[in-house]
Design a protein around this motif. Structure first.
Motif, short mmCIF file in Angstrom:
data_model
loop_
_atom_site.label_atom_id
_atom_site.label_comp_id
_atom_site.label_asym_id
_atom_site.label_seq_id
_atom_site.Cartn_x
_atom_site.Cartn_y
_atom_site.Cartn_z
N ARG A 1 0.82 -1.21 0.00
CA ARG A 1 0.00 0.00 0.00
C ARG A 1 0.85 1.27 0.00
NH1 ARG A 1 -5.00 -0.80 4.03
NH2 ARG A 1 -5.17 1.42 3.60
N LEU A 2 2.06 1.17 0.57
CA LEU A 2 2.96 2.33 0.57
C LEU A 2 3.76 2.45 -0.72
CD1 LEU A 2 4.32 2.08 4.24
CD2 LEU A 2 2.79 3.85 3.32
N GLY A 3 3.67 1.43 -1.57
CA GLY A 3 4.39 1.45 -2.84
C GLY A 3 5.87 1.20 -2.69
N LEU A 4 6.27 0.52 -1.63
CA LEU A 4 7.68 0.21 -1.41
C LEU A 4 8.05 -1.07 -2.14
CD1 LEU A 4 7.84 0.92 2.43
CD2 LEU A 4 8.63 2.40 0.59
N ALA A 5 9.32 -1.18 -2.51
CA ALA A 5 9.80 -2.40 -3.16
C ALA A 5 9.79 -3.54 -2.15
CB ALA A 5 11.21 -2.18 -3.70
N MET A 6 9.16 -4.63 -2.54
CA MET A 6 9.06 -5.78 -1.65
C MET A 6 10.43 -6.44 -1.51
SD MET A 6 6.00 -5.81 -0.60
CE MET A 6 5.73 -7.40 0.08
N PRO A 7 10.75 -6.90 -0.29
CA PRO A 7 12.02 -7.61 -0.10
C PRO A 7 12.04 -8.91 -0.92
CG PRO A 7 10.99 -7.05 1.99
CD PRO A 7 10.01 -6.74 0.93
N THR A 8 13.24 -9.30 -1.30
CA THR A 8 13.41 -10.55 -2.05
C THR A 8 14.22 -11.53 -1.21
OG1 THR A 8 15.45 -9.79 -3.08
CG2 THR A 8 13.39 -9.31 -4.25
N ARG A 9 14.32 -12.75 -1.70
CA ARG A 9 15.14 -13.74 -0.98
C ARG A 9 16.60 -13.30 -0.93
NH1 ARG A 9 12.85 -18.73 0.17
NH2 ARG A 9 10.87 -19.10 -0.85
N TYR B 1 7.13 0.95 13.40
CA TYR B 1 7.93 0.29 12.35
C TYR B 1 7.53 0.81 10.97
CZ TYR B 1 9.68 -3.03 9.02
OH TYR B 1 10.30 -3.59 7.92
N LEU B 2 6.23 0.88 10.71
CA LEU B 2 5.77 1.36 9.41
C LEU B 2 6.23 2.79 9.16
CD1 LEU B 2 2.18 -0.15 9.22
CD2 LEU B 2 4.28 -0.97 8.12
N GLN B 3 6.23 3.62 10.21
CA GLN B 3 6.72 4.99 10.07
C GLN B 3 8.20 4.99 9.72
OE1 GLN B 3 4.83 7.92 10.23
NE2 GLN B 3 6.72 8.72 9.35
N SER B 4 8.96 4.06 10.28
CA SER B 4 10.40 4.03 10.03
C SER B 4 10.74 3.63 8.59
CB SER B 4 11.10 3.10 11.02
OG SER B 4 10.82 1.75 10.72
N VAL B 5 9.86 2.85 7.93
CA VAL B 5 10.15 2.43 6.56
C VAL B 5 9.46 3.30 5.52
CG1 VAL B 5 10.60 0.03 7.19
CG2 VAL B 5 8.30 0.71 6.47
N ALA B 6 8.51 4.12 5.95
CA ALA B 6 7.75 4.94 4.98
C ALA B 6 8.58 6.07 4.44
CB ALA B 6 6.49 5.50 5.66
#
Length: 133
Positions: free
Chosen positions: A102-110, A128-133
């Motif tokens: 929903r924030l449009g962030l790149a999803m982590p990969t393996r 936590y969400l605030q820290s990555v937004a």
């Protein structure tokens, strides 16, 4: 005891355990609803704002945890995931994954995984969400 009787006993125990769990959750959310009669989303936003969380992230956090609550119960920042909401770390990780989308962030990969910090309550999730937004 025959095989059919054993199966019936096991099924009966499972039904009783499920009924007890549902009754306990209903009672817990009913008590929370009564206790928080005047509690609203603005109160939630104000409490997490004390930890540096923006209104947009507070609203996102409320939306993510809302399915864990009964109808008409507004989340509280101090609601414990394991004890109050009875959800485990995997479900919290699913909420974080939905938030990233929903924030449009790149999803982590393996190849580039993200270690989630331990999150005990809804406030920890918002911070936590605030820290990555």
């Amino acid at each position: 005891m025959t095989g059919g009787q054993k199966a019936a006993a096991i099924i009966a125990l499972a039904v009783i355990a499920l009924a007890w769990f549902n009754w306990r959750m209903w009672r817990q959310f009913s008590a929370a609803k009564a206790y928080r009669a005047g509690w609203n989303a603005a109160d939630f936003d104000a409490m997490v704002a004390e930890n540096g969380v923006t209104p947009a992230i507070a609203a996102l956090t409320r939306d993510l945890v809302a399915p864990c609550y009964g109808e008409g119960v507004v989340p509280h920042p101090d609601d414990d995931f394991a004890r109050f909401l009875m959800i485990d770390d995997e479900e919290v990780a699913d909420m974080v994954e939905a938030a990233w989308a929903r924030l449009g962030l790149a999803m982590p990969t393996r190849a580039d995984p993200v270690e989630l910090p331990p999150m005990k309550d809804v406030r920890d999730l918002a911070v936590y969400l605030q820290s990555v937004a």
